[in-house]
Design a protein around this motif. Structure first.
Motif, PDB file in Angstrom:
ATOM      1  N   GLY A  29      28.230 -39.418 -62.099  1.00  0.00           N
ATOM      2  CA  GLY A  29      27.961 -39.222 -60.675  1.00  0.00           C
ATOM      3  C   GLY A  29      27.133 -37.981 -60.391  1.00  0.00           C
ATOM      4  O   GLY A  29      26.729 -37.758 -59.254  1.00  0.00           O
ATOM      5  N   THR A  30      26.884 -37.162 -61.405  1.00  0.00           N
ATOM      6  CA  THR A  30      26.060 -35.964 -61.172  1.00  0.00           C
ATOM      7  C   THR A  30      24.586 -36.366 -61.188  1.00  0.00           C
ATOM      8  O   THR A  30      24.091 -36.911 -62.187  1.00  0.00           O
ATOM      9  N   LEU A  31      23.897 -36.070 -60.086  1.00  0.00           N
ATOM     10  CA  LEU A  31      22.499 -36.507 -59.982  1.00  0.00           C
ATOM     11  C   LEU A  31      21.640 -35.825 -61.032  1.00  0.00           C
ATOM     12  O   LEU A  31      21.742 -34.615 -61.244  1.00  0.00           O
ATOM     13  N   ARG A  32      20.801 -36.588 -61.680  1.00  0.00           N
ATOM     14  CA  ARG A  32      19.934 -36.046 -62.733  1.00  0.00           C
ATOM     15  C   ARG A  32      18.628 -35.562 -62.108  1.00  0.00           C
ATOM     16  O   ARG A  32      18.068 -36.237 -61.228  1.00  0.00           O
ATOM     17  N   PRO A  33      18.142 -34.415 -62.582  1.00  0.00           N
ATOM     18  CA  PRO A  33      16.947 -33.827 -61.968  1.00  0.00           C
ATOM     19  C   PRO A  33      15.660 -34.595 -62.291  1.00  0.00           C
ATOM     20  O   PRO A  33      15.574 -35.285 -63.305  1.00  0.00           O
ATOM     21  N   VAL A  34      14.674 -34.428 -61.423  1.00  0.00           N
ATOM     22  CA  VAL A  34      13.340 -34.984 -61.683  1.00  0.00           C
ATOM     23  C   VAL A  34      12.649 -34.059 -62.692  1.00  0.00           C
ATOM     24  O   VAL A  34      12.531 -32.856 -62.474  1.00  0.00           O
ATOM     25  N   VAL A  35      12.212 -34.656 -63.804  1.00  0.00           N
ATOM     26  CA  VAL A  35      11.718 -33.881 -64.942  1.00  0.00           C
ATOM     27  C   VAL A  35      10.188 -33.837 -64.954  1.00  0.00           C
ATOM     28  O   VAL A  35       9.540 -34.809 -64.569  1.00  0.00           O
ATOM     29  N   ILE A  36       9.626 -32.730 -65.408  1.00  0.00           N
ATOM     30  CA  ILE A  36       8.239 -32.746 -65.881  1.00  0.00           C
ATOM     31  C   ILE A  36       8.320 -32.308 -67.343  1.00  0.00           C
ATOM     32  O   ILE A  36       8.775 -31.213 -67.647  1.00  0.00           O
ATOM     33  N   ASN A  37       7.906 -33.195 -68.234  1.00  0.00           N
ATOM     34  CA  ASN A  37       7.923 -32.892 -69.669  1.00  0.00           C
ATOM     35  C   ASN A  37       6.460 -32.766 -70.115  1.00  0.00           C
ATOM     36  O   ASN A  37       5.623 -33.587 -69.748  1.00  0.00           O
ATOM     37  N   ASN A  38       6.154 -31.738 -70.901  1.00  0.00           N
ATOM     38  CA  ASN A  38       4.745 -31.473 -71.237  1.00  0.00           C
ATOM     39  C   ASN A  38       4.205 -32.316 -72.392  1.00  0.00           C
ATOM     40  O   ASN A  38       3.022 -32.225 -72.708  1.00  0.00           O
ATOM     41  N   TRP A  39       5.060 -33.168 -73.055  1.00  0.00           N
ATOM     42  CA  TRP A  39       4.613 -33.786 -74.308  1.00  0.00           C
ATOM     43  C   TRP A  39       3.353 -34.638 -74.155  1.00  0.00           C
ATOM     44  O   TRP A  39       2.336 -34.407 -74.800  1.00  0.00           O
ATOM     45  N   GLU A  40       3.393 -35.643 -73.275  1.00  0.00           N
ATOM     46  CA  GLU A  40       2.213 -36.518 -73.168  1.00  0.00           C
ATOM     47  C   GLU A  40       1.039 -35.792 -72.499  1.00  0.00           C
ATOM     48  O   GLU A  40      -0.099 -36.254 -72.564  1.00  0.00           O
ATOM     49  N   ALA A  41       1.309 -34.643 -71.873  1.00  0.00           N
ATOM     50  CA  ALA A  41       0.214 -33.886 -71.255  1.00  0.00           C
ATOM     51  C   ALA A  41      -0.469 -32.999 -72.293  1.00  0.00           C
ATOM     52  O   ALA A  41      -1.681 -33.066 -72.492  1.00  0.00           O
ATOM     53  N   THR A  42       0.303 -32.197 -73.009  1.00  0.00           N
ATOM     54  CA  THR A  42      -0.325 -31.180 -73.869  1.00  0.00           C
ATOM     55  C   THR A  42      -0.158 -31.431 -75.361  1.00  0.00           C
ATOM     56  O   THR A  42      -0.861 -30.822 -76.163  1.00  0.00           O
ATOM     57  N   ALA A  43       0.813 -32.244 -75.754  1.00  0.00           N
ATOM     58  CA  ALA A  43       1.267 -32.319 -77.161  1.00  0.00           C
ATOM     59  C   ALA A  43       1.480 -30.896 -77.680  1.00  0.00           C
ATOM     60  O   ALA A  43       2.104 -30.090 -76.985  1.00  0.00           O
ATOM     61  N   PHE A  44       0.911 -30.549 -78.852  1.00  0.00           N
ATOM     62  CA  PHE A  44       1.196 -29.228 -79.441  1.00  0.00           C
ATOM     63  C   PHE A  44       0.313 -28.120 -78.862  1.00  0.00           C
ATOM     64  O   PHE A  44       0.506 -26.957 -79.176  1.00  0.00           O
ATOM     65  N   LYS A  45      -0.711 -28.537 -78.084  1.00  0.00           N
ATOM     66  CA  LYS A  45      -1.716 -27.546 -77.634  1.00  0.00           C
ATOM     67  C   LYS A  45      -1.345 -26.954 -76.285  1.00  0.00           C
ATOM     68  O   LYS A  45      -1.676 -27.514 -75.235  1.00  0.00           O
TER      69      LYS A  45
END
Ligand code: GLA
Length: 778
Positions: free
Chosen positions: A323-339
């Motif tokens: 029941g705890t609302l999960r946050p809206v995520v921004i994950n950098n993987w598909e944007a930056t990969a390792f760079k």
């Protein structure tokens, strides 16, 4: 509720009954598993399979007591080989004196408060536990059959425990968690198979005489075959008919066997895969198998699915996340990969915040020499070139921006090119005197070793303690090869790895209860109830393509609730398919679960940015229903089209997604229908409007222009900046009974002509989201 009277055991939940009895021979005979029933004076004769004569060539189990009973022709609650049952059996044992021959008879039972297993996850808050003890008095071996009862979820969790009370060491060669015998009813088997970027594909087959199995030998539950499967009457559909669903609370090698005999008896059993499995039990040692989950519904696939969803939310994931609302995520993987460098990440986070993101997740590449996937795994020292102010500095900046901060780890992996490997080459899984095989240039840490477990616990803890971290993405990116062994039999390796993993996860989630952990294994290579017992959500797939996700998430929902399904909007064309899909579809799919982004907002077309803003507002408004509401798949009468619905607990709000695969010319009329709304309640219905880029209409743009224009030319590009085609609009008021029964007939799809504000321009991979709210009189 569990009741025992005479020799009959009756387990009742809200909607189902499970019945078995003790036979005069001492065998435990299964009688019934299905819709809730009543018994007259605990008389099971009307239910019980008859064995009034022994079929020719049968082996009679105990002629002195019953000269007609053969184990091969009855439904058994627990069976064993070499006494006349020639079907698969859940347990195979061996010792020096009796070889493979054991004989288990009923001894006694206990009804008690549920007790957790040692080192294996146990579903919490069971109403009660039934334990039935069987014994081979000669060999002095006990088998315990455990039943955890979850009344409101209509689930029974079962496991088997083997106890060696004899002097002789006992070898356990096969130890599944249960067996279930049913009388055949023209059943169909649904399994979830797949691989990397293509998980959870539903495979449906008729069950004929013969044996079907699904398994994993990769060391993990795996994307090849998820441990979830479903058996349904052939005539059962989404909403009616008998459906049985099964799952396992385990993350390692698994096996499920489904066997239909010539005599019309169906045996179902599942548990740890006996592949390379061999456990030694000395005197007084016990082997506990993981819990399996069984449910039944006569309300079709949706009924069984709801049982599994309620059970997982209420009894599997750690209670504080239910029941705890999960946050809206921004994950950098598909944007930056390792760079990336700190400033790039901070600016990505700032942009993402404008689009509703609440949690910034730094993915792979923040430590050691991890500039690609050839090096660095195993090391936990921050790469100061990328993050000059360390994780603490970055975390501070993210928090200052009003967001939470999350971090990626792959603690089970180790690159040979890492300081950790150079210091402790023996901590990796590999065979003595052989070069191990790599996968993604890495090996796995040997989690059977306590010092390796402690190294991981210590390192992850110290990072979580130092930097202010709100979320962890726990990744694992290879399958097991080159298994090793230490002070135990090689056949114990796979299971001991999983026990080691569970010790680490258990320690960390207890130590950091406020941290939201998300499981990941190259996407869904370890999407199971074992992981979910510690981590309340899992990255579903590395494939974020706006069409593939329709298949992947549909399969996943069969066994797992939306709150566990992590889903992100990424760029188009997608990195995994190079397929272009509308931003609204990517949104509409990702909204059915734990939503996030994985892209550079600055690279989005202007219109897509507007659509993100509009859609994220819808998601946030209805987030609780998207994550914890009741989910239904609605009949779309086509493989080319899917309909998903979520419904609030009070049944006053519902959201329905319509998803197109390929556009059909002259597409059939479509209904907006629902399940479970209040029949006598008036509802307001509206569609989430979608603007369309004029360039989607190609050369048809010329139908709107006074002179001919090149659809790919500068003029149209310029025009597209200022002018869009407004999407179809739809609003109405209607009673729940209409939506639940006939459904609303919605406006037709565009098909070569007729563009106006009612016509739905769906296109390939198009979608719509409808919002349905109880009407409030002013
Ligand atoms: C796996 C995960 C991805 C990403 C990469 C990073 O593939 O599934 O989401 O974290 O690893 O290497």
């Amino acid at each position: 509720m569990v009741k025992k009277e005479k020799d009959v055991f009756l387990i009742n939940t809200n909607d189902l009954s499970y019945v078995f009895h003790i036979d005069k021979t001492g065998l435990v005979i299964h009688d019934y598993f299905g819709k809730k029933i009543d018994l007259v004076d605990f008389d099971i004769k009307p239910l019980s399979l008859k064995h009034d004569f022994a079929k020719g060539t049968s082996v009679i189990y105990d002629e002195k007591i019953d000269n007609q009973l053969s184990m091969d022709h009855v439904l058994l609650e627990f069976s064993f080989p070499h006494k006349g049952d020639f079907r698969s059996t859940p347990v195979l044992l061996k010792n020096e004196k009796f070889g493979y021959v054991f004989d288990f008879k009923y001894r006694d039972f206990e009804i008690r408060e549920a007790k957790p297993l040692e080192g294996l996850p146990t579903p919490h808050d069971a109403n009660e536990e039934l334990v039935v003890f069987l014994e081979d008095k000669v060999a002095q071996v006990v088998v315990e059959l455990h039943y955890l009862v979850f009344e409101e979820a209509n689930v029974i969790a079962r496991n088997i425990v083997i106890v060696n009370n004899g002097e002789l060491p006992l070898t356990v060669l096969k130890a599944l968690s249960y067996q279930l015998d049913l009388v055949n009813k023209e059943f169909e088997l649904t399994t979830l198979s797949g691989g990397w970027v293509s998980e959870m594909n539903q495979q449906i087959q008729d069950i004929k005489e013969g044996k079907y199995s699904i398994e994993s030998k990769t060391g993990f539950s795996s994307a090849r075959f998820n441990p979830f499967f479903m058996i349904k009457e052939k005539r059962a559909n989404l909403d009616s008919g008998d459906v049985y669903s099964f799952n396992l609370i385990y993350s390692g090698n698994h096996l499920a066997e489904i066997e239909l005999t010539h005599y019309g008896l169906l045996r179902v059993e599942a548990g740890i895969n006996p592949f390379c499995f061999e456990y030694l039990l000395n005197k007084e040692e016990r082997f506990e198998t993981p819990y399996a989950v069984l449910t039944y519904s006569n309300k079709g696939i949706n009924g069984a699915r709801l049982n599994m969803h309620h059970f997982t939310n209420n009894h599997v994931i750690p209670s504080q996340w239910n029941g705890t609302l999960r946050p809206v995520v921004i994950n950098n993987w598909e944007a930056t990969a390792f760079k990336f460098k700190e400033n790039k990440l901070v600016s990505l986070a700032k942009d993402a915040k404008k689009f509703g993101a609440e949690l910034f997740v730094l993915d792979d590449g923040w430590f050691g020499q991890r500039n690609n996937d050839f090096a660095g795994l195993g090391d936990y020292n921050v790469n100061k070139k990328k993050l000059p102010h360390g994780l603490e500095g970055l975390s501070k900046k993210i928090h200052k921006n009003g967001m939470k901060f999350g971090l990626w780890f792959e603690p089970e992996g180790i690159n040979p090119d890492s300081d950790c490997y150079r210091a402790h080459p023996d901590w990796a899984i590999k065979c003595v005197e052989r070069e191990p095989s790599l996968s993604r240039h890495e090996l796995l840490m040997d989690l059977t070793k306590i010092e390796v477990q402690d190294y991981i616990i210590g390192n992850v803890s110290s990072i979580l303690e130092k930097a202010n971290i709100d979320y962890v993405k726990w990744d694992m990116n290879r399958n097991v090869s080159d298994i090793t062994f230490g002070n135990y039999l090689p056949g114990e390796f796979y299971h001991r790895y999983i026990l080691g993993l569970y010790r680490i996860l258990d320690t960390l989630v207890k130590k950091f209860p406020q941290v939201l952990f998300e499981g990941c294994a190259s996407g869904g290579n370890r999407f199971d109830l074992g992981v979910l017992s510690y981590f309340p959500q899992i990255w579903t797939s590395d494939d974020t393509d706006g069409h593939e996700r329709l298949t992947i998430q549909s399969g996943t929902y069969l066994g797992y609730p939306l709150s566990t399904v992590s889903a992100h909007v990424s760029c188009s064309p997608s990195q995994s398919m190079l397929r272009k899909t509308p931003i609204d579809t990517r949104f509409n799919l990702a909204m059915f679960g734990d939503f996030g982004y994985e892209l550079f907002f600055s690279e989005l077309p202007k219109l897509d940015k507007r659509r993100c803003l509009a859609n994220i507002a819808v998601y946030k408004k209805y987030r609780e229903i998207f994550q914890f509401g009741d989910f239904y798949e609605l009949d779309s009468h086509s493989d080319n089209f899917k309909k998903w619905q979520v419904l609030s607990k009070d049944r006053k709000t519902s959201l329905v997604g319509h998803f197109n695969v390929l556009q059909k010319s002259n597409a059939p009329e479509c209904h907006l229908d629902t399940k479970g709304l209040l029949d006598n309640q008036k509802y307001d219905v509206e569609v989430v409007k979608q603007e369309i880029d004029i360039r989607e209409f190609g050369s048809l743009i010329n139908a709107l222009t006074p002179f001919h224009v090149n659809p790919n030319g500068w003029l149209v590009r310029l025009l597209a900046k200022f002018k869009t085609i407004p999407g179809d609009d739809y609003k109405c008021q209607v009673y729940g009974s209409v939506l639940n029964n006939s459904g609303l007939v919605i406006h037709p799809e565009w098909s070569g002509n007729g563009l106006n504000d009612k016509v739905r321009v769906m296109r390939d991979f198009g979608s719509r989201l409808y919002i349905i709210n109880a009407h409030e009189e002013n």
